[in-house]
Scaffold this motif. Structure first.
Motif, PDB file in Angstrom:
ATOM      1  N   GLY A  35     -18.770  -3.672   2.192  1.00  9.92           N
ATOM      2  CA  GLY A  35     -17.847  -4.445   1.367  1.00  9.92           C
ATOM      3  C   GLY A  35     -17.343  -3.647   0.181  1.00  9.92           C
ATOM      4  N   PHE A  36     -18.211  -2.829  -0.398  1.00 13.61           N
ATOM      5  CA  PHE A  36     -17.828  -1.975  -1.521  1.00 13.61           C
ATOM      6  C   PHE A  36     -16.745  -0.990  -1.091  1.00 13.61           C
ATOM      7  N   LEU A  37     -16.942  -0.345   0.040  1.00 11.71           N
ATOM      8  CA  LEU A  37     -15.956   0.610   0.534  1.00 11.71           C
ATOM      9  C   LEU A  37     -14.649  -0.086   0.895  1.00 11.71           C
ATOM     10  N   TRP A  38     -14.752  -1.306   1.440  1.00  5.69           N
ATOM     11  CA  TRP A  38     -13.544  -2.059   1.762  1.00  5.69           C
ATOM     12  C   TRP A  38     -12.724  -2.320   0.513  1.00  5.69           C
ATOM     13  N   LYS A  39     -13.389  -2.689  -0.593  1.00  2.64           N
ATOM     14  CA  LYS A  39     -12.667  -2.936  -1.842  1.00  2.64           C
ATOM     15  C   LYS A  39     -12.032  -1.654  -2.367  1.00  2.64           C
ATOM     16  N   LEU A  40     -12.730  -0.539  -2.243  1.00  5.42           N
ATOM     17  CA  LEU A  40     -12.167   0.723  -2.708  1.00  5.42           C
ATOM     18  C   LEU A  40     -10.906   1.095  -1.937  1.00  5.42           C
ATOM     19  N   GLY A  41     -10.862   0.738  -0.664  1.00  4.90           N
ATOM     20  CA  GLY A  41      -9.712   1.101   0.151  1.00  4.90           C
ATOM     21  C   GLY A  41      -8.617   0.056   0.184  1.00  4.90           C
ATOM     22  N   LYS A  42      -8.887  -1.129  -0.353  1.00  5.59           N
ATOM     23  CA  LYS A  42      -7.895  -2.204  -0.316  1.00  5.59           C
ATOM     24  C   LYS A  42      -7.025  -2.111  -1.563  1.00  5.59           C
ATOM     25  N   HIS A  43      -5.770  -1.761  -1.388  1.00  8.06           N
ATOM     26  CA  HIS A  43      -4.866  -1.573  -2.516  1.00  8.06           C
ATOM     27  C   HIS A  43      -3.787  -2.646  -2.608  1.00  8.06           C
ATOM     28  N   ARG A  44      -3.630  -3.463  -1.575  1.00  9.08           N
ATOM     29  CA  ARG A  44      -2.555  -4.444  -1.572  1.00  9.08           C
ATOM     30  C   ARG A  44      -2.741  -5.433  -2.720  1.00  9.08           C
ATOM     31  N   PRO A  45      -1.725  -5.635  -3.551  1.00  9.10           N
ATOM     32  CA  PRO A  45      -1.873  -6.543  -4.697  1.00  9.10           C
ATOM     33  C   PRO A  45      -1.876  -8.000  -4.267  1.00  9.10           C
ATOM     34  N   LYS A  46      -2.652  -8.823  -4.975  1.00 10.91           N
ATOM     35  CA  LYS A  46      -2.614 -10.261  -4.780  1.00 10.91           C
ATOM     36  C   LYS A  46      -1.297 -10.805  -5.337  1.00 10.91           C
ATOM     37  N   ASP A  55       0.805  -1.216   0.000  1.00 12.18           N
ATOM     38  CA  ASP A  55       0.000   0.000   0.000  1.00 12.18           C
ATOM     39  C   ASP A  55       0.843   1.272   0.000  1.00 12.18           C
ATOM     40  N   SER A  56       2.155   1.156  -0.085  1.00 16.00           N
ATOM     41  CA  SER A  56       3.005   2.338  -0.051  1.00 16.00           C
ATOM     42  C   SER A  56       2.927   3.095  -1.364  1.00 16.00           C
ATOM     43  N   PRO A  57       3.212   4.422  -1.345  1.00 14.33           N
ATOM     44  CA  PRO A  57       3.263   5.161  -2.602  1.00 14.33           C
ATOM     45  C   PRO A  57       4.287   4.552  -3.552  1.00 14.33           C
ATOM     46  N   VAL A  58       4.036   4.685  -4.831  1.00 13.60           N
ATOM     47  CA  VAL A  58       4.945   4.166  -5.843  1.00 13.60           C
ATOM     48  C   VAL A  58       5.782   5.323  -6.364  1.00 13.60           C
ATOM     49  N   PHE A  59       7.094   5.141  -6.435  1.00 11.39           N
ATOM     50  CA  PHE A  59       7.983   6.185  -6.903  1.00 11.39           C
ATOM     51  C   PHE A  59       8.706   5.727  -8.160  1.00 11.39           C
ATOM     52  N   ILE A  60       9.047   6.674  -8.995  1.00 10.48           N
ATOM     53  CA  ILE A  60       9.763   6.392 -10.227  1.00 10.48           C
ATOM     54  C   ILE A  60      11.255   6.377  -9.927  1.00 10.48           C
ATOM     55  N   ALA A  61      11.885   5.216 -10.060  1.00 10.12           N
ATOM     56  CA  ALA A  61      13.313   5.101  -9.781  1.00 10.12           C
ATOM     57  C   ALA A  61      14.118   5.714 -10.915  1.00 10.12           C
ATOM     58  N   GLY A  62      15.157   6.403 -10.566  1.00 11.01           N
ATOM     59  CA  GLY A  62      16.038   6.978 -11.565  1.00 11.01           C
ATOM     60  C   GLY A  62      15.518   8.264 -12.159  1.00 11.01           C
ATOM     61  N   GLY A  63      14.472   8.819 -11.598  1.00  4.70           N
ATOM     62  CA  GLY A  63      13.919  10.060 -12.116  1.00  4.70           C
ATOM     63  C   GLY A  63      13.420  10.910 -10.972  1.00  4.70           C
ATOM     64  N   GLU A  64      12.468  11.773 -11.256  1.00  8.88           N
ATOM     65  CA  GLU A  64      11.916  12.643 -10.229  1.00  8.88           C
ATOM     66  C   GLU A  64      11.141  11.808  -9.217  1.00  8.88           C
ATOM     67  N   ASN A  65      11.435  11.958  -7.932  1.00 11.16           N
ATOM     68  CA  ASN A  65      10.778  11.180  -6.886  1.00 11.16           C
ATOM     69  C   ASN A  65       9.439  11.813  -6.533  1.00 11.16           C
ATOM     70  N   ARG A  66       8.458  11.580  -7.379  1.00 12.71           N
ATOM     71  CA  ARG A  66       7.114  12.073  -7.090  1.00 12.71           C
ATOM     72  C   ARG A  66       6.195  10.869  -6.945  1.00 12.71           C
ATOM     73  N   PRO A  67       5.301  10.880  -5.928  1.00 12.09           N
ATOM     74  CA  PRO A  67       4.425   9.737  -5.721  1.00 12.09           C
ATOM     75  C   PRO A  67       3.412   9.611  -6.843  1.00 12.09           C
ATOM     76  N   VAL A  68       3.079   8.382  -7.188  1.00  6.94           N
ATOM     77  CA  VAL A  68       2.041   8.103  -8.173  1.00  6.94           C
ATOM     78  C   VAL A  68       0.860   7.511  -7.419  1.00  6.94           C
ATOM     79  N   ARG A  69      -0.296   8.127  -7.535  1.00  2.41           N
ATOM     80  CA  ARG A  69      -1.448   7.675  -6.767  1.00  2.41           C
ATOM     81  C   ARG A  69      -1.992   6.359  -7.304  1.00  2.41           C
ATOM     82  N   GLN A  70      -2.754   5.692  -6.467  1.00  9.35           N
ATOM     83  CA  GLN A  70      -3.399   4.447  -6.828  1.00  9.35           C
ATOM     84  C   GLN A  70      -4.679   4.731  -7.604  1.00  9.35           C
ATOM     85  N   LEU A  71      -5.053   3.791  -8.473  1.00 15.56           N
ATOM     86  CA  LEU A  71      -6.301   3.880  -9.221  1.00 15.56           C
ATOM     87  C   LEU A  71      -7.097   2.605  -8.981  1.00 15.56           C
ATOM     88  N   SER A  72      -8.300   2.732  -8.451  1.00  9.79           N
ATOM     89  CA  SER A  72      -9.189   1.581  -8.284  1.00  9.79           C
ATOM     90  C   SER A  72     -10.004   1.410  -9.564  1.00  9.79           C
TER      91      SER A  72
END
Length: 314
Positions: A250-261, A10-27
């Motif tokens: 359950g719908f809200l839980w899915k929207l907030g669950k970002h951890r990948p399988k 669930d951590s922010p994703v950063f672009i390695a080797g470039g500008e360290n700006r967070p990329v938001r999650q998309l449900s």
């Protein structure tokens, strides 16, 4: 994708080797049929009650979520346009005719964009590709006129294959026919480019991904579970399935669950290491609502191995 990427739950994703700006999650939410249905035990991921769908959309509208279209989603993930916070993309597989009665008015009420994936050989017919099940209906699919009406209403349209077959089970030449014929037929029908794909049954392998790129698709939806980030290849976008039994909690839980399988993490690693080759992996929908993942290991290939070998056909 040329950037070196990392993804840690669930951590922010950063672009390695470039500008360290967070990329938001998309449900990316995955729907199939929206309508009025009897209580059921099987195939629940293929149905959403119309009343619950209306309440789900109200939650998105009133709960601080931002429903984006496919263009904005792709720009936010891979371009310079940042995604808004709590971004959501709505997708609908198979192009069921009931969408027009039960889903489209609700989307129009909130001015929500969405994507519908149509099966070119089944336009205007009934859903008969599934194994016959006593008591299971064979709902109507959208006609050409109805797909045109969706286009005029601002709904994005993509390909769900030519005949709704499990692509990973087909020979490469047959996969390519499914991908190219569907795209060509839908472009002729709609009079506009069709550049976006959804794998039928969530079934694909490395060959499928390569052929989808060759066929001219820019994005493809899977049934891999998790939130989409820039760590995902645009032809391997994960989604969150909305099931018949999902209440608002359950719908809200899915929207907030970002951890990948785990299967999604495997494919992320493969897409990042595709230049050196990986084991052949196949993902397809299971017999019930879950996702089944199979991986057959092969020796890693050296840099410079031909794409046909890298995208080996398991």
């Amino acid at each position: 994708m040329s950037d070196s990427l990392t993804s840690k739950s669930d951590s922010p994703v950063f672009i390695a080797g470039g500008e360290n700006r967070p990329v938001r999650q998309l449900s990316i939410l995955m729907y199939h049929q929206v309508g009025r249905f009897k209580a059921m035990r099987a195939h629940r991921a293929n149905y959403c009650d119309a009343g619950r769908f209306a309440r789900q959309m109200a939650v998105l509208a009133q709960g601080g979520f931002h429903v984006v279209g496919l263009e904005q989603a792709l720009l936010g993930l891979y371009g310079q346009q940042p995604l808004p916070p709590r971004a959501v993309l709505l997708t609908f597989d198979d192009a069921y005719a009931g969408f027009i009665e039960h889903a489209l008015p609700v989307l129009a009420r909130y001015q929500f964009p969405a994507v519908v994936y149509a099966i070119s050989d089944w336009v205007g017919q009934r859903m008969r590709w599934a194994q016959p099940t006593p008591g299971r209906a064979e709902p109507a699919l959208m006609s050409a006129a109805q797909l045109h009406a969706l286009k005029e209403a601002g709904i994005s349209l993509g390909s769900h294959g030519a005949s709704h077959r499990k692509l990973a089970e087909l020979a490469p030449a047959e996969q390519l026919r499914e991908l190219t014929q569907s795209r060509a037929a839908l472009e002729d029908l709609l009079g506009q480019p069709v550049e976006d794909l959804c794998y039928p049954f969530g079934s694909f392998n490395q060959v499928t991904v390569r052929l989808a790129a060759e066929a001219g698709y820019r994005s493809a939806m899977t049934c891999l579970r998790g939130a989409a980030t820039r760590a995902d290849h645009p032809l391997l976008l994960p989604r969150k399935a909305v099931s018949f039994g999902d209440n608002l909690l359950g719908f809200l839980w899915k929207l907030g669950k970002h951890r990948p399988k785990p299967a999604l993490e495997d494919w992320r690693r493969w897409s990042q290491l595709r230049s050196v080759g990986m084991g052949v992996m196949t993902v397809s929908m299971g017999a019930a609502d879950g996702v089944e993942s199979r991986r057959t290991a092969v020796n890693a290939q050296a840099v410079g191995t031909t794409p046909a070998r890298i995208f080996g056909d398991g």
